[in-house]
Design an enzyme around this catalytic site. Structure first.
Site, PDB file in Angstrom:
ATOM      1  N   GLY A 141      37.110  39.171  40.075  1.00 28.94           N
ATOM      2  CA  GLY A 141      37.637  38.194  39.122  1.00 28.94           C
ATOM      3  C   GLY A 141      36.820  38.186  37.840  1.00 28.94           C
ATOM      4  N   ARG A 175      41.470  45.149  41.521  1.00 29.84           N
ATOM      5  CA  ARG A 175      41.124  45.267  42.937  1.00 29.84           C
ATOM      6  C   ARG A 175      41.358  46.721  43.359  1.00 29.84           C
ATOM      7  NH1 ARG A 175      38.520  40.397  43.557  1.00 29.84           N
ATOM      8  NH2 ARG A 175      39.811  38.720  42.722  1.00 29.84           N
ATOM      9  N   ASP A 193      30.373  38.912  44.927  1.00 30.85           N
ATOM     10  CA  ASP A 193      29.880  39.507  46.169  1.00 30.85           C
ATOM     11  C   ASP A 193      30.654  40.755  46.577  1.00 30.85           C
ATOM     12  OD1 ASP A 193      32.172  38.119  46.796  1.00 30.85           O
ATOM     13  OD2 ASP A 193      31.314  37.026  48.478  1.00 30.85           O
ATOM     14  N   THR A 251      30.496  35.638  38.096  1.00 34.41           N
ATOM     15  CA  THR A 251      31.578  34.934  38.778  1.00 34.41           C
ATOM     16  C   THR A 251      31.495  33.456  38.454  1.00 34.41           C
ATOM     17  OG1 THR A 251      32.401  34.201  40.946  1.00 34.41           O
ATOM     18  CG2 THR A 251      30.114  34.905  40.850  1.00 34.41           C
ATOM     19  N   ASP A 297      32.317  31.154  40.331  1.00 32.02           N
ATOM     20  CA  ASP A 297      32.114  30.391  41.564  1.00 32.02           C
ATOM     21  C   ASP A 297      30.662  29.977  41.795  1.00 32.02           C
ATOM     22  OD1 ASP A 297      34.800  30.888  41.978  1.00 32.02           O
ATOM     23  OD2 ASP A 297      34.449  32.562  43.345  1.00 32.02           O
ATOM     24  N   ASP A 341      28.425  31.484  43.534  1.00 31.21           N
ATOM     25  CA  ASP A 341      28.236  31.567  44.983  1.00 31.21           C
ATOM     26  C   ASP A 341      27.395  32.762  45.424  1.00 31.21           C
ATOM     27  OD1 ASP A 341      30.034  33.526  44.283  1.00 31.21           O
ATOM     28  OD2 ASP A 341      31.452  33.117  45.900  1.00 31.21           O
ATOM     29  N   ARG A 399      36.559  29.132  45.251  1.00 28.88           N
ATOM     30  CA  ARG A 399      36.764  29.835  46.519  1.00 28.88           C
ATOM     31  C   ARG A 399      36.125  29.029  47.645  1.00 28.88           C
ATOM     32  NH1 ARG A 399      35.191  36.148  47.072  1.00 28.88           N
ATOM     33  NH2 ARG A 399      33.186  35.171  46.692  1.00 28.88           N
TER      34      ARG A 399
END
Length: 319
Positions: free
Chosen positions: A11, A72, A103, A125, A127, A129, A171
């Site tokens: 992303g 992707r 990740d 990202t 996120d 994360d 997410r």
């Protein structure tokens, strides 16, 4: 080392362009040639690779998204796909690769390193994360986008005396929800790292209503579940007029904040330094405002953790 490559994968996040710019210009400063890989690992396999010059990354530091695009790629998850990618790099004499992403992107960098091709990961990202870094590129911009949206929603929530449920991205990580909820004074913040009971959410809303509160804001991380479902339950169990807003991909776009631009520039530069130092299979990060590096294996093996003190504070301030 004479030639390196750079790609973005997964992303997109605001600040990726600033990171690309830093990699390219830091490398050229040190007399390296730099090649941009377009469309992530898919472009790596297909050979969509072009040499980048200083001017190639001019006027991009303030732009969202990624000039190298992203995609992707299921083929890259196979051994055959990974070996194809390495072959494409070797054709151009590229000796190492900087991978900017989350990740999943780091998993790809790890595989290439295991096959003997040096890679460094840069965490990009929204996120936030990725273990091993306090912040990832794009998180601050996405956070500010959410805050601006909630500020506007609060205006109409006040005018109409409504309860608003706002679903944010992230997410399986609750950082965006927690930070935005705390910054915007949300009455309830639901994150995947913490269990919740709908009865507690309802009780909090009813207590506020009983003391004369006219509106409420509930922030829900997408990893918890559907904001629409939660809004429906609130409406049914309280009879309070409830509306749901799913912010969606608006959170990924926009001009990166100063914080993200600086972070991306520092991390991109650090990645090149590690390659020049002969290191591979590492990720760069920032902890306590100090640039750090960790083995990608180590980072991927750890679990993302939420700031428990901040979560507790959000509950204490929303009584």
């Amino acid at each position: 080392m004479k030639r390196i490559g750079v790609l973005t994968s997964g992303g997109d996040s605001p600040g990726m362009n600033a990171a690309i710019r830093a990699v390219v210009r830091k490398a050229i400063f040190h007399k390296l040639e730099v090649y941009g890989v377009y469309y992530g690992y898919a472009g790596l396999i297909s050979g969509h690779i072009e040499k980048l010059e200083i001017g190639s990354v001019g006027d991009i530091i303030h732009r969202g998204g990624t000039m190298l695009y992203t995609a992707r790629c299921e083929e890259f998850k196979t051994l055959e796909g990974q070996l194809k990618a390495i072959e494409q790099l070797k054709k151009l004499g590229i000796e190492a690769l900087v991978v900017i992403g989350g990740d999943g992107s780091f998993q790809g960098a790890k595989k290439l390193t295991e096959h003997g091709f040096p890679c460094i990961g840069v965490p990009g990202t929204i996120d936030n994360d990725i273990p091993g870094t306090d912040f990832t590129i794009g998180f601050d911009t996405a956070l500010n986008t959410i805050i601006q949206a909630i500020d506007k929603i609060r205006d109409t929530a006040t005018s109409h005396e409504r309860t608003y449920v706002i679903e944010v991205m992230g997410r399986n990580a609750g950082d965006l929800a927690l930070w935005s909820g705390l910054a915007d004074g949300a009455e309830t913040i639901l994150i995947p790292e913490e269990n919740y009971e709908m009865s507690d959410v309802i009780a909090r809303l009813q207590r506020g209503h009983a003391r004369g509160k006219k509106h409420s804001i509930i922030v829900v991380a997408e990893g918890v579940g559907s904001g629409m479902d939660i809004g429906k339950q609130i409406q049914e169990q309280t009879s309070f007029e409830t509306r749901v807003t799913v912010l969606g991909h608006i959170q990924r776009g926009g001009s990166p904040t100063a914080s993200d631009r600086v972070l991306a520039s520092r991390l991109g530069s650090k990645a090149v330094e590690l390659l020049l130092d002969g290191q591979a299979g590492k990720m760069v990060g920032i902890q306590g405002n100090i640039l750090v590096s960790h083995d990608i294996d180590e980072a991927l093996a750890k679990k993302h953790l939420i700031d428990q003190d901040m979560y507790q504070l959000s509950k204490e301030l929303s009584i």
